[in-house]
Design an enzyme around this catalytic site. Structure first.
Site, mmCIF file in Angstrom:
data_model
loop_
_atom_site.group_PDB
_atom_site.id
_atom_site.type_symbol
_atom_site.label_atom_id
_atom_site.label_comp_id
_atom_site.label_asym_id
_atom_site.label_seq_id
_atom_site.Cartn_x
_atom_site.Cartn_y
_atom_site.Cartn_z
ATOM 1 N N TYR A 258 0.029 -43.915 2.068
ATOM 2 C CA TYR A 258 -0.482 -42.862 2.967
ATOM 3 C C TYR A 258 -1.788 -42.295 2.412
ATOM 4 C CZ TYR A 258 -0.642 -38.442 5.554
ATOM 5 O OH TYR A 258 -1.041 -37.389 6.348
ATOM 6 N N SER B 168 -6.305 -35.877 4.465
ATOM 7 C CA SER B 168 -5.166 -35.147 3.882
ATOM 8 C C SER B 168 -5.441 -34.748 2.439
ATOM 9 C CB SER B 168 -3.917 -36.041 3.917
ATOM 10 O OG SER B 168 -2.845 -35.421 3.238
HETATM 11 P P1 NDP Z 1 2.495 -35.202 14.452
HETATM 12 O O1 NDP Z 1 3.535 -36.215 14.153
HETATM 13 O O2 NDP Z 1 2.900 -33.940 15.140
HETATM 14 O O3 NDP Z 1 1.305 -35.846 15.285
HETATM 15 C C1 NDP Z 1 0.897 -37.179 15.109
HETATM 16 C C2 NDP Z 1 0.161 -37.587 16.370
HETATM 17 O O4 NDP Z 1 -0.300 -38.929 16.185
HETATM 18 C C3 NDP Z 1 1.050 -37.565 17.595
HETATM 19 O O5 NDP Z 1 0.343 -36.966 18.645
HETATM 20 C C4 NDP Z 1 1.288 -39.043 17.894
HETATM 21 O O6 NDP Z 1 1.352 -39.233 19.302
HETATM 22 C C5 NDP Z 1 0.011 -39.651 17.351
HETATM 23 N N1 NDP Z 1 0.153 -41.064 17.078
HETATM 24 C C6 NDP Z 1 0.946 -41.676 16.167
HETATM 25 N N2 NDP Z 1 0.826 -43.006 16.258
HETATM 26 C C7 NDP Z 1 -0.078 -43.239 17.249
HETATM 27 C C8 NDP Z 1 -0.627 -44.397 17.829
HETATM 28 N N3 NDP Z 1 -0.278 -45.638 17.423
HETATM 29 N N4 NDP Z 1 -1.525 -44.258 18.835
HETATM 30 C C9 NDP Z 1 -1.879 -43.040 19.273
HETATM 31 N N5 NDP Z 1 -1.398 -41.896 18.761
HETATM 32 C C10 NDP Z 1 -0.498 -42.012 17.761
HETATM 33 O O7 NDP Z 1 1.825 -34.888 13.046
HETATM 34 P P2 NDP Z 1 0.524 -34.060 12.613
HETATM 35 O O8 NDP Z 1 0.026 -33.234 13.712
HETATM 36 O O9 NDP Z 1 0.859 -33.429 11.327
HETATM 37 O O10 NDP Z 1 -0.483 -35.251 12.304
HETATM 38 C C11 NDP Z 1 -1.828 -35.250 12.760
HETATM 39 C C12 NDP Z 1 -2.707 -35.784 11.638
HETATM 40 O O11 NDP Z 1 -2.693 -34.852 10.565
HETATM 41 C C13 NDP Z 1 -2.253 -37.114 11.053
HETATM 42 O O12 NDP Z 1 -3.367 -37.948 10.839
HETATM 43 C C14 NDP Z 1 -1.644 -36.715 9.723
HETATM 44 O O13 NDP Z 1 -1.699 -37.748 8.777
HETATM 45 C C15 NDP Z 1 -2.542 -35.546 9.345
HETATM 46 N N6 NDP Z 1 -2.024 -34.642 8.344
HETATM 47 C C16 NDP Z 1 -0.864 -33.945 8.549
HETATM 48 C C17 NDP Z 1 -0.377 -33.092 7.576
HETATM 49 C C18 NDP Z 1 0.893 -32.324 7.746
HETATM 50 O O14 NDP Z 1 1.380 -31.735 6.735
HETATM 51 N N7 NDP Z 1 1.483 -32.257 8.911
HETATM 52 C C19 NDP Z 1 -1.106 -32.916 6.312
HETATM 53 C C20 NDP Z 1 -2.315 -33.675 6.220
HETATM 54 C C21 NDP Z 1 -2.748 -34.509 7.198
HETATM 55 P P3 NDP Z 1 2.309 -40.269 20.069
HETATM 56 O O15 NDP Z 1 3.525 -40.472 19.220
HETATM 57 O O16 NDP Z 1 2.586 -39.570 21.356
HETATM 58 O O17 NDP Z 1 1.466 -41.484 20.237
#
Ligand code: NDP
Length: 246
Positions: free
Chosen positions: A154, A141
């Site tokens: 974070y 990030s």
């Molecule tokens: P979302 O919340 O849409 O996606 C997060 C994903 O992580 C979901 O598919 C969720 O699936 C999964 N997840 C969470 N906890 C678990 C777990 N214990 N086991 C398996 N899967 C898990 O957010 P984003 O798409 O934004 O996030 C994706 C990545 O991008 C993250 O690492 C986030 O930190 C990073 N990011 C996002 C930014 C943003 O502005 N959106 C900026 C910078 C980085 P489920 O709940 O079905 O398990």
């Protein structure tokens, strides 16, 4: 081999960046193997990809459980014969000042964002070494690049992953492993929905995200760019943010 024909596992593929990445890579000819906890969403995505002529498989994965990552890697090998890329994308964000002492939130971020990536490395590295090549992509990030209040833990988890991959890169100069850290800025996903409990703060955060955030497909294209390189070319760090982000 570039993207066409590669086998790519994606954690956190049930929404946001992971979902967009799975869809985009599959459209470019990769076989995608998807993990997350919400399997109903994964099943819908697999059906969509297959209906479009692509190859996909999915299973329930909680990245806090090392065995789930082993199973995801095993699924890739069983269904498609190998694993070329692991995209460690699953992540959670809890926004609060350190003094609020959100100990549960801190644990969740360390468990998912940092230990989840370690579990993926533990599962994938032996397979990469056994087949003579592999690529680890992590979604970190810009929070780890520009430190701001309320995101200390974070950002700490994201910078820990960045450090981890750089060390792994230096330990792996035999050409077997490629490592890439993608640093997105604000991306319009569900991440923010779980980041704060206060309804007023959440609403403001949602509005900011809607106004500024970029489409997750943009990050998917950045991930595809990193994967779509000859084996002797490594995209190490890639930052992708809204043009207007400060
Ligand atoms: P979302 O919340 O849409 O996606 C997060 C994903 O992580 C979901 O598919 C969720 O699936 C999964 N997840 C969470 N906890 C678990 C777990 N214990 N086991 C398996 N899967 C898990 O957010 P984003 O798409 O934004 O996030 C994706 C990545 O991008 C993250 O690492 C986030 O930190 C990073 N990011 C996002 C930014 C943003 O502005 N959106 C900026 C910078 C980085 P489920 O709940 O079905 O398990």
């Amino acid at each position: 081999m570039t993207i066409q024909g590669k086998v790519v596992a994606v954690t956190g593929a049930s929404s946001g960046i992971g979902e967009a990445t799975a869809r985009h890579l599959a459209s470019l000819g990769a076989a995608v193997v998807l993990g997350a906890r919400r399997t109903d969403r994964l099943d819908r995505l697999v059906a969509e990809i297959q209906a479009a002529g692509g190859e996909a498989a999915a299973m329930s994965v909680d990245v806090t459980d090392p065995d789930d990552l082993k199973s995801l890697v095993a699924l890739a090998v069983e269904r498609f014969g190998r694993l070329d890329v692991l995209v460690g994308n699953a992540g959670v964000s809890r926004i609060s000042p350190v003094a609020d002492l959100d100990v549960d939130g801190w644990s969740a971020m360390v468990d998912v964002n940092l230990k989840g990536v370690l579990h993926g490395i533990a599962a994938a590295l032996p397979v990469f070494r056994g087949q003579g090549g592999g690529h680890l992509v992590t979604v970190v990030s810009t929070s780890g690049l520009k430190i701001v209040p309320t995101q200390a833990v974070y950002a700490g988890t994201k910078n820990a992953v960045r450090t981890l991959l750089e060390a792994l890169r230096q330990e792996s100069t035999d050409g077997v492993l490629r490592t890439t850290s993608i640093s997105p800025g604000y991306v319009r996903t569900e991440l923010i929905d779980h980041a704060v409990d206060d309804p007023a703060v959440l609403e403001q955060a949602r509005q900011n995200m809607a106004a500024l955030g970029i489409d997750p497909a943009a990050v998917a294209r950045a991930i595809a760019f990193a994967i779509d390189q000859p084996d002797d070319v490594e995209i190490g760090d890639l930052t992708i943010r809204p043009t207007r982000q400060n």
